[in-house]
Design an enzyme around this catalytic site. Structure first.
Site, PDB file in Angstrom:
ATOM      1  N   CYS A  51      -3.397  15.413   3.171  1.00 47.25           N
ATOM      2  CA  CYS A  51      -3.860  14.499   2.596  1.00 47.25           C
ATOM      3  C   CYS A  51      -5.154  16.116   2.807  1.00 47.25           C
ATOM      4  CB  CYS A  51      -4.870  13.460   2.690  1.00 47.25           C
ATOM      5  SG  CYS A  51      -6.255  13.459   1.632  1.00 47.25           S
ATOM      6  N   SER A  91     -13.610   5.056  -2.863  1.00 48.43           N
ATOM      7  CA  SER A  91     -13.699   5.390  -2.278  1.00 48.43           C
ATOM      8  C   SER A  91     -14.537   5.998  -1.878  1.00 48.43           C
ATOM      9  CB  SER A  91     -12.499   6.128  -1.926  1.00 48.43           C
ATOM     10  OG  SER A  91     -12.575   6.125   0.066  1.00 48.43           O
ATOM     11  N   SER A 103      -6.871   4.080  -5.836  1.00 49.44           N
ATOM     12  CA  SER A 103      -8.283   4.228  -5.671  1.00 49.44           C
ATOM     13  C   SER A 103      -8.406   5.875  -5.682  1.00 49.44           C
ATOM     14  CB  SER A 103      -7.559   4.018  -3.741  1.00 49.44           C
ATOM     15  OG  SER A 103      -8.760   4.184  -3.195  1.00 49.44           O
ATOM     16  N   CYS A 139     -11.869  13.455   4.588  1.00 52.85           N
ATOM     17  CA  CYS A 139     -12.257  12.569   4.708  1.00 52.85           C
ATOM     18  C   CYS A 139     -12.896  11.951   6.460  1.00 52.85           C
ATOM     19  CB  CYS A 139     -12.742  11.018   3.539  1.00 52.85           C
ATOM     20  SG  CYS A 139     -12.288  11.497   2.322  1.00 52.85           S
ATOM     21  N   HIS A 160     -18.915   4.670  -0.542  1.00 55.10           N
ATOM     22  CA  HIS A 160     -18.398   4.769   1.039  1.00 55.10           C
ATOM     23  C   HIS A 160     -20.358   5.323   1.468  1.00 55.10           C
ATOM     24  CE1 HIS A 160     -14.638   3.482   1.546  1.00 55.10           C
ATOM     25  NE2 HIS A 160     -14.170   4.632   1.090  1.00 55.10           N
ATOM     26  N   CYS A 217      -6.052   0.014   6.946  1.00 55.48           N
ATOM     27  CA  CYS A 217      -7.246   0.775   5.590  1.00 55.48           C
ATOM     28  C   CYS A 217      -7.493   1.947   6.841  1.00 55.48           C
ATOM     29  CB  CYS A 217      -8.625   0.299   5.201  1.00 55.48           C
ATOM     30  SG  CYS A 217      -9.077   1.357   4.130  1.00 55.48           S
ATOM     31  N   ASN A 247     -11.778   1.086  10.847  1.00 56.13           N
ATOM     32  CA  ASN A 247     -11.307   0.788  11.283  1.00 56.13           C
ATOM     33  C   ASN A 247     -10.855   1.625  12.562  1.00 56.13           C
ATOM     34  OD1 ASN A 247      -9.666  -2.348  10.226  1.00 56.13           O
ATOM     35  ND2 ASN A 247      -9.448  -0.507   8.249  1.00 56.13           N
ATOM     36  N   GLU A 271      -4.514  11.181  -2.143  1.00 56.37           N
ATOM     37  CA  GLU A 271      -5.156  11.574  -3.562  1.00 56.37           C
ATOM     38  C   GLU A 271      -5.102  11.366  -4.937  1.00 56.37           C
ATOM     39  OE1 GLU A 271      -7.612  10.501  -6.086  1.00 56.37           O
ATOM     40  OE2 GLU A 271      -8.590  11.038  -4.390  1.00 56.37           O
ATOM     41  N   CYS A 306     -11.572   8.819   8.434  1.00 55.52           N
ATOM     42  CA  CYS A 306     -10.025   9.004   7.492  1.00 55.52           C
ATOM     43  C   CYS A 306      -9.100   9.345   8.753  1.00 55.52           C
ATOM     44  CB  CYS A 306      -9.946   8.831   6.475  1.00 55.52           C
ATOM     45  SG  CYS A 306      -8.001   8.301   5.216  1.00 55.52           S
ATOM     46  N   CYS A 329       0.709  -1.482   0.109  1.00 56.71           N
ATOM     47  CA  CYS A 329       0.052  -0.040   0.421  1.00 56.71           C
ATOM     48  C   CYS A 329       0.757   1.619  -0.091  1.00 56.71           C
ATOM     49  CB  CYS A 329      -0.458  -0.502   1.098  1.00 56.71           C
ATOM     50  SG  CYS A 329      -2.299   0.997   1.146  1.00 56.71           S
TER      51      CYS A 329
END
Length: 398
Positions: A138, A252, A230, A142, A254, A372, A329, A199, A145, A131
């Protein structure tokens, strides 16, 4: 079956930083073949030899993992000396390496300027997935996250992106060894997912160049179908990703309504669900054999009802797709809770019966905050109150 495995031990290895002086040398890592050709010519390589020299140096760097020009034994000694005077082969530094009980590895990596990103390696029975991060921090915020609570510092360069693959292969001993042929043994890093910090489509050129290097058949040599990008939905760049990179695409997603997605994935306020789905239906690589993956984090009482599942099926109708359901998570101060197992399975059952693959992702590396949505560089992972995190994420206290 001879499958790749990584050592499964629980430890934390801290590696001291090398404060080496700036060399002033140009880094060959991250250059496209054309850029490397131009650089070698500028350093004195005859134009007629340049293509051949690029091929030789490329294989040493990306197939064998060599960092010392003196080890490039099919080049003349004086040419190796010239390369060493003008160029270097530099990758980001591993500052710490943590190994989870399940074998997942998380690297804290330092890049130019002293900034840090995290990289995660996930060993599985039939593959090893790395990953990779594309930005420090970022911009997307979100709300579920952890990475989104870290403000954007800068984009990574192509060298820093492909360098993450290289340092993982260093740590795992995954380079082609002397006397070995390409593909002679299973590779440990067999898949790349651009799902780390940042991103990817907001750093398009560097991501494209790094992935082209990763896919080059004379080097790292990963199939484009083993690379997944992603995105949260940068609609204007989606078609370009298909045309210029050609890798697999994950979204992504959701949420099944704009109202909920505006909160969970704020970029939805710029390009809403309808605009995103229109872009996905036109994705150049779309086919039944190259499906789009919809990532869907399961948040208790937010997006996990049976009505949500039915809406999701209607929204993606006609798009070759699979839906990855991701049990949330949790991280310190997280404003959400994970959906119950029963609710996740009911959600999955509705989608499965509609004809879509709906794997439920098994959380990996939770004990080292490598799962994640949990990535965040250590220097930015300050202990903040729940209220501070919610304020940054733009949501009301729950």
């Amino acid at each position: 079956m001879n499958t790749p495995t990584a050592p499964i031990t629980q430890d934390v290895l801290t590696i001291a930083r090398k404060d080496g002086e700036q060399t002033g040398k140009a880094n060959l890592v991250g250059l496209t073949r054309n850029e490397m050709r131009d650089a070698l010519i500028a350093a004195g390589t005859p134009e007629k030899q340049a293509k051949m020299r690029v091929g030789q140096v490329w294989q040493w760097i990306y197939q064998k993992g060599v960092r010392d020009f003196d080890a490039m034994t099919n080049l003349a000694k004086d040419y190796r000396a010239m390369l060493g005077e003008v160029f270097e082969i530099r990758v980001p530094e591993i500052m710490t390496r943590q190994i989870s009980e399940d074998g997942t590895r998380k690297y804290l990596v330092r890049i130019a300027g002293g900034h840090e990103v995290e990289v995660v390696y996930i060993p599985e029975e039939d593959r090893g997935t790395l990953c990779v991060s594309s930005q420090v921090g970022c911009t997307l915020t979100c709300s579920f996250c952890h990475t989104g609570t870290q403000k954007l510092v800068r984009n990574l360069t192509a060298a820093e992106i492909v360098g993450q693959i290289m340092l993982a292969r260093d740590d795992l001993g995954d380079w082609v060894k002397p006397g070995e042929g390409m593909g002679e043994r299973p590779r440990l890093v067999s898949n790349i997912v651009l799902m780390g910090m940042g991103e990817p489509l907001y750093n398009f050129d560097a991501v494209r160049d790094a992935m082209k290097i990763a896919m080059d058949g004379e080097g790292i040599s990963l199939s484009r179908r083993r690379i997944t990008l992603s995105t949260s939905g940068v609609v204007p760049e989606i078609a370009r990703a298909g045309e210029e990179i050609g890798c697999m695409l994950a979204i992504s997603f959701h949420a099944t309504t704009d109202e909920v997605r505006d909160t969970l994935v704020p970029i939805n306020k710029k390009w809403n669900i309808a605009e995103l789905l229109e872009a996905l239906r036109a994705y150049p690589k779309l086919s039944n054999s190259e499906r789009i993956t919809f990532e869907y984090v399961m948040l208790d009482g937010v997006n996990d009802t049976e009505d949500d599942a039915r809406r999701l099926v209607k929204l993606i109708d006609g798009i070759p797709a699979k839906i990855n359901l991701i049990p949330f998570n949790e991280w310190p101060g997280a404003p959400y809770k994970r959906s119950s197992n029963n609710r996740i399975h009911r959600f999955a059952d509705i989608i499965y019966k509609a004809g879509y693959a709906t794997p439920i992702r098994t959380p990996r590396g939770e004990d080292i905050m490598a799962a994640c949505g949990q990535l965040k560089s250590a220097t930015e992972r300050a202990r903040k109150s729940r209220r501070e995190i919610e304020t940054e994420a733009g949501i009301a206290s729950r």
